[in-house]
Write a protein that holds these residues in place. Structure first.
Motif, short mmCIF file in Angstrom:
data_model
loop_
_atom_site.label_atom_id
_atom_site.label_comp_id
_atom_site.label_asym_id
_atom_site.label_seq_id
_atom_site.Cartn_x
_atom_site.Cartn_y
_atom_site.Cartn_z
N THR A 179 0.84 -1.21 0.00
CA THR A 179 0.00 0.00 0.00
C THR A 179 0.87 1.25 0.00
N LEU A 180 1.96 1.23 0.77
CA LEU A 180 2.88 2.37 0.78
C LEU A 180 3.53 2.57 -0.58
N ILE A 181 3.93 1.46 -1.22
CA ILE A 181 4.52 1.55 -2.55
C ILE A 181 3.53 2.17 -3.53
N GLN A 182 2.29 1.74 -3.47
CA GLN A 182 1.27 2.26 -4.37
C GLN A 182 1.05 3.76 -4.20
N SER A 183 1.29 4.25 -2.99
CA SER A 183 1.03 5.67 -2.71
C SER A 183 1.93 6.60 -3.49
N HIS A 184 3.04 6.10 -4.05
CA HIS A 184 3.98 7.01 -4.71
C HIS A 184 3.38 7.65 -5.95
N ASP A 207 -0.82 8.03 -13.62
CA ASP A 207 -1.30 6.88 -14.39
C ASP A 207 -0.25 5.84 -14.71
N HIS A 208 1.02 6.04 -14.34
CA HIS A 208 2.06 5.18 -14.91
C HIS A 208 2.12 3.78 -14.32
N HIS A 209 1.27 3.47 -13.32
CA HIS A 209 1.17 2.09 -12.83
C HIS A 209 -0.23 1.52 -13.03
N GLU A 210 -1.05 2.19 -13.84
CA GLU A 210 -2.32 1.60 -14.23
C GLU A 210 -2.05 0.49 -15.25
N ARG A 219 -6.03 4.00 -9.46
CA ARG A 219 -7.47 4.17 -9.68
C ARG A 219 -8.11 3.01 -10.43
N ARG A 220 -7.33 1.97 -10.73
CA ARG A 220 -7.85 0.79 -11.45
C ARG A 220 -8.54 1.19 -12.75
N LEU A 221 -7.88 2.07 -13.50
CA LEU A 221 -8.42 2.49 -14.79
C LEU A 221 -8.30 1.34 -15.78
N GLY A 223 -8.04 0.15 -19.87
CA GLY A 223 -7.80 0.42 -21.28
C GLY A 223 -7.56 1.89 -21.58
N ASP A 224 -8.36 2.41 -22.50
CA ASP A 224 -8.18 3.79 -22.94
C ASP A 224 -8.53 4.83 -21.89
N GLU A 225 -9.05 4.39 -20.73
CA GLU A 225 -9.24 5.34 -19.63
C GLU A 225 -7.90 5.86 -19.12
N ILE A 226 -6.84 5.10 -19.33
CA ILE A 226 -5.49 5.50 -18.92
C ILE A 226 -4.94 6.45 -19.97
N THR A 227 -4.35 7.54 -19.55
CA THR A 227 -3.76 8.46 -20.51
C THR A 227 -2.71 7.72 -21.34
N VAL A 228 -2.63 8.03 -22.63
CA VAL A 228 -1.64 7.36 -23.48
C VAL A 228 -0.23 7.65 -22.98
N GLN A 229 -0.04 8.84 -22.41
CA GLN A 229 1.29 9.18 -21.88
C GLN A 229 1.63 8.31 -20.67
N GLY A 230 0.64 8.05 -19.82
CA GLY A 230 0.85 7.14 -18.70
C GLY A 230 1.18 5.74 -19.17
N ARG A 231 0.52 5.29 -20.24
CA ARG A 231 0.79 3.97 -20.81
C ARG A 231 2.21 3.89 -21.38
N ILE A 232 2.66 4.98 -21.99
CA ILE A 232 4.02 5.02 -22.55
C ILE A 232 5.05 4.93 -21.43
N ILE A 233 4.87 5.72 -20.38
CA ILE A 233 5.83 5.70 -19.27
C ILE A 233 5.85 4.33 -18.62
N SER A 234 4.70 3.69 -18.51
CA SER A 234 4.61 2.36 -17.90
C SER A 234 5.49 1.35 -18.62
#
Length: 296
Positions: A179-184, A207-210, A219-221, A223-234
């Motif tokens: 839970t602490l790790i997720q908080s970052h 969004d980078h860990h969705e 936030r348990r997003l 598919g496309d609910e995740i920003t494309v930039q967050g998906r790229i960083i992931s």
């Protein structure tokens, strides 16, 4: 002579207008270089554009602002003030959370924290590599901008308050530790949004860990609910962790081909499969700069 608004100037050099506005605030304070105004807005000319291009180039080389200003003072002719201080105060850039000096420029913030905070110092080169790969991938899929670059560089900044004993724990994390790790992600979102005033970049950090299948965090997003930039960083974050960073996989790094296979195995569950394909193709064509290869 052509003139530019702050937004136009920022677009031309591919930087955030808040940061560019702060550059010129500091130029005025440090070398008495003034920008013209019209109807309460700052108006930039070709010389200002050249100065902004120079600052952007030297910041990419990580040259300190003090040195940049000194060189600008020698290379460019200063423009004297055209209105009194009272009038000039009305033309300052209005932002949701104003900067209070160069310490709140994203690059400066990153390097200051990386120097002073033991945890972020460990992630410094990892963050630089993720920024480089994410920027290259975003350019390949036509969604690159300054917010993406900043978010990729600062994606782990929320870990600055976490214990390295948790971050580097070799065994399974307890429920509290996880839970602490997720908080970052949330903490990083708050830092980038409130401290830097970059609300859009903050979303990408958040969004980078969705995960594509909706099982990620915070936030348990789905598919496309995740920003494309967050998906790229992931994708770039996972690839660097597998191949260089050594914080996971029992401290055994994978070769590029093994890491590509792992990304493709997780396509359409953890990652956007189309972006995975673009990433694998991209990595056949580019090499990570040597100065970023220093291991943590």
């Amino acid at each position: 002579m052509r003139s530019y608004s702050l937004q136009e100037l920022a677009n031309l050099i591919d930087r955030n207008p808040v940061a560019v506005g702060e550059w010129f605030n500091e130029l005025e304070l440090n070398i008495n270089h003034h920008v013209s105004t019209a109807q309460g807005e700052r108006v930039f000319d070709e010389q200002d554009l050249k100065i902004a291009e120079y600052i952007a180039e030297k910041r990419d080389e990580r040259l300190p602002f003090e040195e940049i200003f000194k060189i600008i003072d020698e290379l460019f002719v200063r423009k004297p003030p055209v209105e009194d201080k009272k009038q000039r105060a009305k033309t300052e850039v209005n932002v949701e959370e104003p900067f209070t000096g160069l310490g709140r420029d994203p690059e400066t913030l990153f390097y200051e924290i990386a120097q002073d905070n033991e945890v972020i110092k460990m992630f410094k080169y990892h963050s630089l590599r993720v920024m480089y790969m994410a920027s290259m991938l975003a350019k390949r899929v036509n969604c690159y901008d300054e917010d993406l670059r900043i978010a990729a560089m600062l994606h782990d900044i929320g870990k600055m308050g976490l214990s390295k004993n948790i971050l580097l724990k070799p065994g399974k994390l307890s429920e509290l530790e996880f839970t602490l790790i997720q908080s970052h992600c949330h903490i990083g979102n708050v830092i980038v949004r409130k401290h830097l005033g970059l609300t859009r970049a903050a979303k990408f950090v958040r969004d980078h860990h969705e995960k594509w299948d909706g099982t990620g965090y915070p936030r348990r997003l789905l598919g496309d609910e995740i920003t494309v930039q967050g998906r790229i960083i992931s994708i770039c974050d996972a690839f660097d962790t597998m191949t260089i960073d050594q914080r996971n996989y029992n401290k055994k790094t994978l070769g590029y081909e093994e890491a590509f296979q792992e990304l493709q195995r997780c396509a359409w569950t953890q990652f956007d499969g189309n972006l995975v394909n673009s990433f694998v193709s991209m990595m056949q064509d580019i090499s990570i700069p040597e100065y970023m290869i220093q291991k943590e």
